[in-house]
Design a protein around this motif. Structure first.
Motif, PDB file in Angstrom:
ATOM      1  N   LYS A  98       0.835  -1.210   0.000  1.00  0.00           N
ATOM      2  CA  LYS A  98       0.000   0.000   0.000  1.00  0.00           C
ATOM      3  C   LYS A  98       0.866   1.255   0.000  1.00  0.00           C
ATOM      4  O   LYS A  98       0.583   2.213  -0.727  1.00  0.00           O
ATOM      5  CB  LYS A  98      -0.958   0.011   1.198  1.00  0.00           C
ATOM      6  N   TYR A  99       1.909   1.268   0.825  1.00  0.00           N
ATOM      7  CA  TYR A  99       2.804   2.429   0.819  1.00  0.00           C
ATOM      8  C   TYR A  99       3.460   2.583  -0.552  1.00  0.00           C
ATOM      9  O   TYR A  99       3.593   3.704  -1.058  1.00  0.00           O
ATOM     10  CB  TYR A  99       3.875   2.316   1.906  1.00  0.00           C
ATOM     11  N   HIS A 100       3.840   1.480  -1.172  1.00  0.00           N
ATOM     12  CA  HIS A 100       4.431   1.541  -2.509  1.00  0.00           C
ATOM     13  C   HIS A 100       3.432   2.132  -3.498  1.00  0.00           C
ATOM     14  O   HIS A 100       3.806   2.952  -4.352  1.00  0.00           O
ATOM     15  CB  HIS A 100       4.887   0.152  -2.970  1.00  0.00           C
ATOM     16  N   SER A 101       2.153   1.749  -3.390  1.00  0.00           N
ATOM     17  CA  SER A 101       1.138   2.293  -4.299  1.00  0.00           C
ATOM     18  C   SER A 101       0.951   3.794  -4.113  1.00  0.00           C
ATOM     19  O   SER A 101       0.475   4.489  -5.001  1.00  0.00           O
ATOM     20  CB  SER A 101      -0.204   1.574  -4.104  1.00  0.00           C
ATOM     21  N   MET A 102       1.360   4.316  -2.956  1.00  0.00           N
ATOM     22  CA  MET A 102       1.284   5.754  -2.669  1.00  0.00           C
ATOM     23  C   MET A 102       2.611   6.452  -2.972  1.00  0.00           C
ATOM     24  O   MET A 102       2.782   7.622  -2.650  1.00  0.00           O
ATOM     25  CB  MET A 102       0.926   5.962  -1.191  1.00  0.00           C
ATOM     26  N   ASP A 103       3.551   5.708  -3.545  1.00  0.00           N
ATOM     27  CA  ASP A 103       4.894   6.231  -3.853  1.00  0.00           C
ATOM     28  C   ASP A 103       5.656   6.670  -2.599  1.00  0.00           C
ATOM     29  O   ASP A 103       6.470   7.585  -2.657  1.00  0.00           O
ATOM     30  CB  ASP A 103       4.838   7.380  -4.868  1.00  0.00           C
ATOM     31  N   ASP A 104       5.404   6.029  -1.482  1.00  0.00           N
ATOM     32  CA  ASP A 104       6.163   6.309  -0.257  1.00  0.00           C
ATOM     33  C   ASP A 104       7.128   5.142  -0.048  1.00  0.00           C
ATOM     34  O   ASP A 104       6.882   4.217   0.730  1.00  0.00           O
ATOM     35  CB  ASP A 104       5.218   6.469   0.934  1.00  0.00           C
TER      36      ASP A 104
ATOM     37  N   MET B 147       8.387  -3.601   4.862  1.00  0.00           N
ATOM     38  CA  MET B 147       8.964  -4.878   4.419  1.00  0.00           C
ATOM     39  C   MET B 147      10.061  -5.338   5.367  1.00  0.00           C
ATOM     40  O   MET B 147      10.169  -6.532   5.663  1.00  0.00           O
ATOM     41  CB  MET B 147       9.511  -4.782   2.988  1.00  0.00           C
ATOM     42  N   ALA B 148      10.856  -4.407   5.859  1.00  0.00           N
ATOM     43  CA  ALA B 148      11.899  -4.769   6.828  1.00  0.00           C
ATOM     44  C   ALA B 148      11.252  -5.372   8.084  1.00  0.00           C
ATOM     45  O   ALA B 148      11.747  -6.363   8.628  1.00  0.00           O
ATOM     46  CB  ALA B 148      12.745  -3.544   7.179  1.00  0.00           C
ATOM     47  N   LYS B 149      10.138  -4.786   8.509  1.00  0.00           N
ATOM     48  CA  LYS B 149       9.413  -5.316   9.669  1.00  0.00           C
ATOM     49  C   LYS B 149       8.879  -6.715   9.367  1.00  0.00           C
ATOM     50  O   LYS B 149       8.973  -7.623  10.201  1.00  0.00           O
ATOM     51  CB  LYS B 149       8.261  -4.371  10.030  1.00  0.00           C
ATOM     52  N   ALA B 150       8.346  -6.905   8.154  1.00  0.00           N
ATOM     53  CA  ALA B 150       7.845  -8.223   7.749  1.00  0.00           C
ATOM     54  C   ALA B 150       8.955  -9.263   7.816  1.00  0.00           C
ATOM     55  O   ALA B 150       8.759 -10.362   8.326  1.00  0.00           O
ATOM     56  CB  ALA B 150       7.250  -8.158   6.346  1.00  0.00           C
TER      57      ALA B 150
ATOM     58  N   ARG C 250       9.429 -11.724  -3.907  1.00  0.00           N
ATOM     59  CA  ARG C 250      10.381 -11.298  -4.943  1.00  0.00           C
ATOM     60  C   ARG C 250       9.937  -9.999  -5.605  1.00  0.00           C
ATOM     61  O   ARG C 250      10.711  -9.046  -5.715  1.00  0.00           O
ATOM     62  CB  ARG C 250      10.560 -12.382  -5.995  1.00  0.00           C
ATOM     63  N   ARG C 251       8.678  -9.932  -6.041  1.00  0.00           N
ATOM     64  CA  ARG C 251       8.190  -8.763  -6.796  1.00  0.00           C
ATOM     65  C   ARG C 251       8.253  -7.491  -5.960  1.00  0.00           C
ATOM     66  O   ARG C 251       8.758  -6.471  -6.426  1.00  0.00           O
ATOM     67  CB  ARG C 251       6.774  -9.011  -7.291  1.00  0.00           C
ATOM     68  N   ILE C 252       7.755  -7.527  -4.742  1.00  0.00           N
ATOM     69  CA  ILE C 252       7.767  -6.319  -3.924  1.00  0.00           C
ATOM     70  C   ILE C 252       9.200  -5.911  -3.581  1.00  0.00           C
ATOM     71  O   ILE C 252       9.527  -4.728  -3.562  1.00  0.00           O
ATOM     72  CB  ILE C 252       6.879  -6.440  -2.654  1.00  0.00           C
ATOM     73  N   CYS C 253      10.069  -6.886  -3.361  1.00  0.00           N
ATOM     74  CA  CYS C 253      11.469  -6.558  -3.078  1.00  0.00           C
ATOM     75  C   CYS C 253      12.127  -5.885  -4.286  1.00  0.00           C
ATOM     76  O   CYS C 253      12.876  -4.917  -4.139  1.00  0.00           O
ATOM     77  CB  CYS C 253      12.248  -7.809  -2.660  1.00  0.00           C
TER      78      CYS C 253
ATOM     79  N   LEU D 232      11.010  -2.332  -4.570  1.00  0.00           N
ATOM     80  CA  LEU D 232      11.563  -1.472  -3.524  1.00  0.00           C
ATOM     81  C   LEU D 232      13.085  -1.431  -3.524  1.00  0.00           C
ATOM     82  O   LEU D 232      13.681  -0.743  -2.709  1.00  0.00           O
ATOM     83  CB  LEU D 232      11.058  -1.935  -2.155  1.00  0.00           C
ATOM     84  N   GLY D 233      13.713  -2.203  -4.421  1.00  0.00           N
ATOM     85  CA  GLY D 233      15.172  -2.245  -4.461  1.00  0.00           C
ATOM     86  C   GLY D 233      15.766  -2.885  -3.225  1.00  0.00           C
ATOM     87  O   GLY D 233      16.830  -2.487  -2.762  1.00  0.00           O
ATOM     88  N   MET D 234      15.072  -3.886  -2.705  1.00  0.00           N
ATOM     89  CA  MET D 234      15.527  -4.577  -1.501  1.00  0.00           C
ATOM     90  C   MET D 234      15.981  -5.979  -1.863  1.00  0.00           C
ATOM     91  O   MET D 234      15.474  -6.573  -2.802  1.00  0.00           O
ATOM     92  CB  MET D 234      14.389  -4.702  -0.470  1.00  0.00           C
ATOM     93  N   LYS D 235      16.913  -6.487  -1.085  1.00  0.00           N
ATOM     94  CA  LYS D 235      17.325  -7.884  -1.241  1.00  0.00           C
ATOM     95  C   LYS D 235      16.430  -8.743  -0.365  1.00  0.00           C
ATOM     96  O   LYS D 235      16.119  -8.388   0.759  1.00  0.00           O
ATOM     97  CB  LYS D 235      18.773  -8.074  -0.800  1.00  0.00           C
TER      98      LYS D 235
END
Length: 191
Positions: free
Chosen positions: A139-145, A153-156, A167-170, A173-176
């Motif tokens: 949801k935050y990604h959909s708001m460009d935050d 995601m870090a909390k998840a 994989r897709r959300i990472c 977000l440019g996360m590993k």
């Protein structure tokens, strides 16, 4: 009729398939007596049964907000005292379902995030809680935050490093992905 009798009748109606009559009886009692509580007229077990069954009835009638109030009352009562654990997991599942599927699904992103955050505070498995934080990140990604999305995601991953389906959300977000999450995945093309 005595209030105690009418309060007990609510439970009797619920147990005997007369849910609509039970709701009408309960609502009449509430209208007639300020700060009415079934707990004054029942044992804790019967009270929790009645609250749960009223919640189910309101949910069946499409009043998910009212159902949520009743489920939360049962949840809070269980959390406050020695837990009867009579149907506690079911109550937790219902609350999370209402927050995540009924309320958050069609809500604007910021409102959906608030519902997901409320759901995340209900007792559940770490796998389920991590999925809620993934939804918050989406949801935050959909708001460009991006910053808040990455934090969610870090909390998840903190809650459940072995999360699947990230994989897709990472990538967005440019996360590993944590090594534990990747370790269980089969290489592409392998069945």
């Amino acid at each position: 009729k005595a209030v105690a009798y009418r309060a007990r009748r609510v439970l009797s109606d619920l147990l005997n398939g007369r849910g609509e009559a039970a709701v009408r009886g309960y609502e009449r009692l509430c209208a007639e007596e300020k700060d009415f509580s079934l707990l004054r007229y029942m044992s804790v077990k019967d009270y929790l049964d009645t609250q749960f069954l009223l919640a189910e009835q309101y949910e069946a009638q499409g009043d998910v907000q009212k159902a949520l109030e009743f489920y939360m009352e049962v949840y809070n009562e269980e959390m406050a005292g020695p837990k009867l654990r009579y149907f506690f997991e079911e109550v937790c599942d219902r609350i999370v379902g209402i927050y995540c599927r009924e309320l958050a699904r069609n809500a604007p992103p910021l409102e959906a995030i608030r519902y997901y955050q409320k759901a995340a505070h209900i007792e559940m498995s770490s796998a389920a809680r991590s999925q809620i934080y993934k939804k918050i990140a989406e949801k935050y990604h959909s708001m460009d935050d991006r910053r808040k999305a990455r934090a969610a995601m870090a909390k998840a991953f903190e809650i459940n490093p072995k999360m699947k389906g990230v994989r897709r959300i990472c990538e967005k977000l440019g996360m590993k992905e944590p090594a534990a999450s990747v370790a269980g995945r089969q290489p592409t093309g392998v069945k």
